[in-house]
Scaffold this motif. Structure first.
Motif, PDB file in Angstrom:
ATOM      1  N   LEU A  48      -7.149   6.278   2.981  1.00 40.51           N
ATOM      2  CA  LEU A  48      -7.705   4.956   2.703  1.00 40.51           C
ATOM      3  C   LEU A  48      -8.640   4.597   3.835  1.00 40.51           C
ATOM      4  O   LEU A  48      -8.224   4.560   5.000  1.00 40.51           O
ATOM      5  CB  LEU A  48      -6.593   3.915   2.586  1.00 40.51           C
ATOM      6  CG  LEU A  48      -7.027   2.438   2.696  1.00 40.51           C
ATOM      7  CD1 LEU A  48      -7.879   2.031   1.499  1.00 40.51           C
ATOM      8  CD2 LEU A  48      -5.809   1.524   2.834  1.00 40.51           C
ATOM      9  N   THR A  54     -15.094  -7.124   3.666  1.00 39.78           N
ATOM     10  CA  THR A  54     -14.213  -5.966   3.780  1.00 39.78           C
ATOM     11  C   THR A  54     -14.377  -5.090   2.551  1.00 39.78           C
ATOM     12  O   THR A  54     -14.256  -5.559   1.422  1.00 39.78           O
ATOM     13  CB  THR A  54     -12.740  -6.400   3.908  1.00 39.78           C
ATOM     14  OG1 THR A  54     -12.604  -7.249   5.047  1.00 39.78           O
ATOM     15  CG2 THR A  54     -11.840  -5.187   4.085  1.00 39.78           C
ATOM     16  N   SER A  78      -6.894  -7.552  -0.693  1.00 44.14           N
ATOM     17  CA  SER A  78      -7.226  -6.490  -1.633  1.00 44.14           C
ATOM     18  C   SER A  78      -6.114  -6.256  -2.653  1.00 44.14           C
ATOM     19  O   SER A  78      -5.604  -5.161  -2.814  1.00 44.14           O
ATOM     20  CB  SER A  78      -7.499  -5.193  -0.871  1.00 44.14           C
ATOM     21  OG  SER A  78      -7.965  -4.194  -1.741  1.00 44.14           O
ATOM     22  N   ARG A  95     -13.240  -1.164   0.828  1.00 44.17           N
ATOM     23  CA  ARG A  95     -12.217  -0.125   0.930  1.00 44.17           C
ATOM     24  C   ARG A  95     -12.553   1.040   0.018  1.00 44.17           C
ATOM     25  O   ARG A  95     -13.158   0.864  -1.032  1.00 44.17           O
ATOM     26  CB  ARG A  95     -10.829  -0.682   0.588  1.00 44.17           C
ATOM     27  CG  ARG A  95     -10.318  -1.710   1.594  1.00 44.17           C
ATOM     28  CD  ARG A  95      -9.038  -2.368   1.133  1.00 44.17           C
ATOM     29  NE  ARG A  95      -8.537  -3.300   2.132  1.00 44.17           N
ATOM     30  CZ  ARG A  95      -8.949  -4.551   2.261  1.00 44.17           C
ATOM     31  NH1 ARG A  95      -9.884  -5.019   1.460  1.00 44.17           N
ATOM     32  NH2 ARG A  95      -8.445  -5.329   3.197  1.00 44.17           N
ATOM     33  N   THR A 109     -11.001   1.653   5.414  1.00 42.77           N
ATOM     34  CA  THR A 109     -11.254   0.213   5.393  1.00 42.77           C
ATOM     35  C   THR A 109     -12.437  -0.072   6.298  1.00 42.77           C
ATOM     36  O   THR A 109     -12.432   0.299   7.478  1.00 42.77           O
ATOM     37  CB  THR A 109     -10.027  -0.576   5.876  1.00 42.77           C
ATOM     38  OG1 THR A 109      -8.910  -0.265   5.035  1.00 42.77           O
ATOM     39  CG2 THR A 109     -10.296  -2.077   5.803  1.00 42.77           C
ATOM     40  N   TRP A 132       0.830  -1.207   0.000  1.00 41.72           N
ATOM     41  CA  TRP A 132       0.000   0.000   0.000  1.00 41.72           C
ATOM     42  C   TRP A 132       0.862   1.253   0.000  1.00 41.72           C
ATOM     43  O   TRP A 132       0.533   2.247  -0.634  1.00 41.72           O
ATOM     44  CB  TRP A 132      -0.915   0.010   1.233  1.00 41.72           C
ATOM     45  CG  TRP A 132      -2.128  -0.829   1.027  1.00 41.72           C
ATOM     46  CD1 TRP A 132      -2.420  -2.013   1.632  1.00 41.72           C
ATOM     47  CD2 TRP A 132      -3.212  -0.565   0.149  1.00 41.72           C
ATOM     48  NE1 TRP A 132      -3.606  -2.499   1.169  1.00 41.72           N
ATOM     49  CE2 TRP A 132      -4.123  -1.634   0.272  1.00 41.72           C
ATOM     50  CE3 TRP A 132      -3.512   0.470  -0.734  1.00 41.72           C
ATOM     51  CZ2 TRP A 132      -5.301  -1.703  -0.446  1.00 41.72           C
ATOM     52  CZ3 TRP A 132      -4.689   0.407  -1.457  1.00 41.72           C
ATOM     53  CH2 TRP A 132      -5.559  -0.668  -1.310  1.00 41.72           C
ATOM     54  N   GLN A 178     -13.479   2.907  -5.017  1.00 35.43           N
ATOM     55  CA  GLN A 178     -14.055   2.034  -3.991  1.00 35.43           C
ATOM     56  C   GLN A 178     -14.100   0.597  -4.469  1.00 35.43           C
ATOM     57  O   GLN A 178     -14.295   0.333  -5.654  1.00 35.43           O
ATOM     58  CB  GLN A 178     -15.489   2.473  -3.666  1.00 35.43           C
ATOM     59  CG  GLN A 178     -15.605   3.780  -2.921  1.00 35.43           C
ATOM     60  CD  GLN A 178     -17.048   4.206  -2.794  1.00 35.43           C
ATOM     61  OE1 GLN A 178     -17.577   4.842  -3.699  1.00 35.43           O
ATOM     62  NE2 GLN A 178     -17.686   3.855  -1.695  1.00 35.43           N
TER      63      GLN A 178
END
Length: 251
Positions: free
Chosen positions: A192, A207, A231, A209, A194, A26, A223
């Protein structure tokens, strides 16, 4: 037989290692997004104005990462004023919206309406067998706000994440309980979010994001809905979306 404590220590170390790898992935994506959107040009109160027509800054089929496609009625993008239906009650602002709404695809533009908005849907191609890459389906949204409005919305998203860090809801008959947790962390020129939801007797976990980046008075929102824990696909979509936006904005 090995002691229980030793086994648990090994598991904790393995989980920690996985989290560290995800954070590195990330971080690389966040740096790329910051560079693409011009970094310092997006500071509070300044920055670019975005594409003349917001739809020109959306992802196209040619710009999508390999294995993805556009879907839904927004496949060609929309570019229209965000006006409200006078017959309906105005939505709650972000500061007081129900925390459960943070799972709705359009929660930002619903609870913080921009002057104009453009959106497009993306999803993995089923024939590519990408079900396990962490993305169920997703949306890219561009919203243009009045001067200073995008910075205020971004700040409100941070406050909303703190307010909705932990919440729950139960159906009127008590048959279903939904628990939700929300976290926010810096991501390039934005954040970000979550959102983890656990529901029903099986405690199924989903989940979602949302990455929100800012360029002057424009917010770029990517999204995913129904994504997995790792992810793997979202970072690539954010990078592609930021590059498409930059080119359309002439930067």
């Amino acid at each position: 037989m090995r002691q229980y404590g030793a086994i648990m220590d090994e598991r904790r170390c393995a989980v920690h290692g996985q989290r560290q790898r995800r954070r590195r992935q990330w971080w690389v994506a966040a740096v790329a997004a910051a560079v693409v959107l011009g970094g310092a040009g997006c500071s509070a109160g300044g920055g670019g104005t975005g594409p003349e027509a917001l739809r020109d800054g959306l992802l196209t089929a040619q710009r999508l990462p390999e294995g993805y496609e556009l879907f839904g009625g927004g496949a060609n993008g929309t570019d229209a004023p965000a006006d409200e239906d006078p017959e309906e009650d105005a939505p709650e602002p972000l500061a007081s919206m129900p925390c459960g709404d943070i799972e709705v695809e359009s929660f930002v533009t619903t609870h913080a309406p921009p002057l104009e908005v453009a959106t497009v849907g993306v999803a993995p191609r089923e024939e590519d067998g990408r079900d396990g890459d962490g993305l169920g389906y997703g949306w890219e949204t561009l919203g243009r706000y009045p001067s200073g409005g995008a910075a205020k919305v971004l700040a409100e998203l941070w406050r909303t994440a703190r307010r909705c860090a932990v919440s729950s809801d139960t159906s009127p008959d008590g048959s279903n309980r939904v628990e939700q947790s929300v976290t926010a962390e810096p991501f390039g020129t934005g954040l970000l979010l979550t959102v983890t939801t656990r529901a029903g007797s099986t405690r199924e976990t989903l989940t979602g994001r949302a990455v929100v980046l800012r360029d002057g008075d424009v917010l770029l929102l990517v999204q995913e809905v129904g994504g997995g824990e790792d992810s793997a696909g979202l970072a690539g979509l954010v990078d592609a979306a930021a590059a498409a936006y930059r080119d359309a904005a002439g930067g």
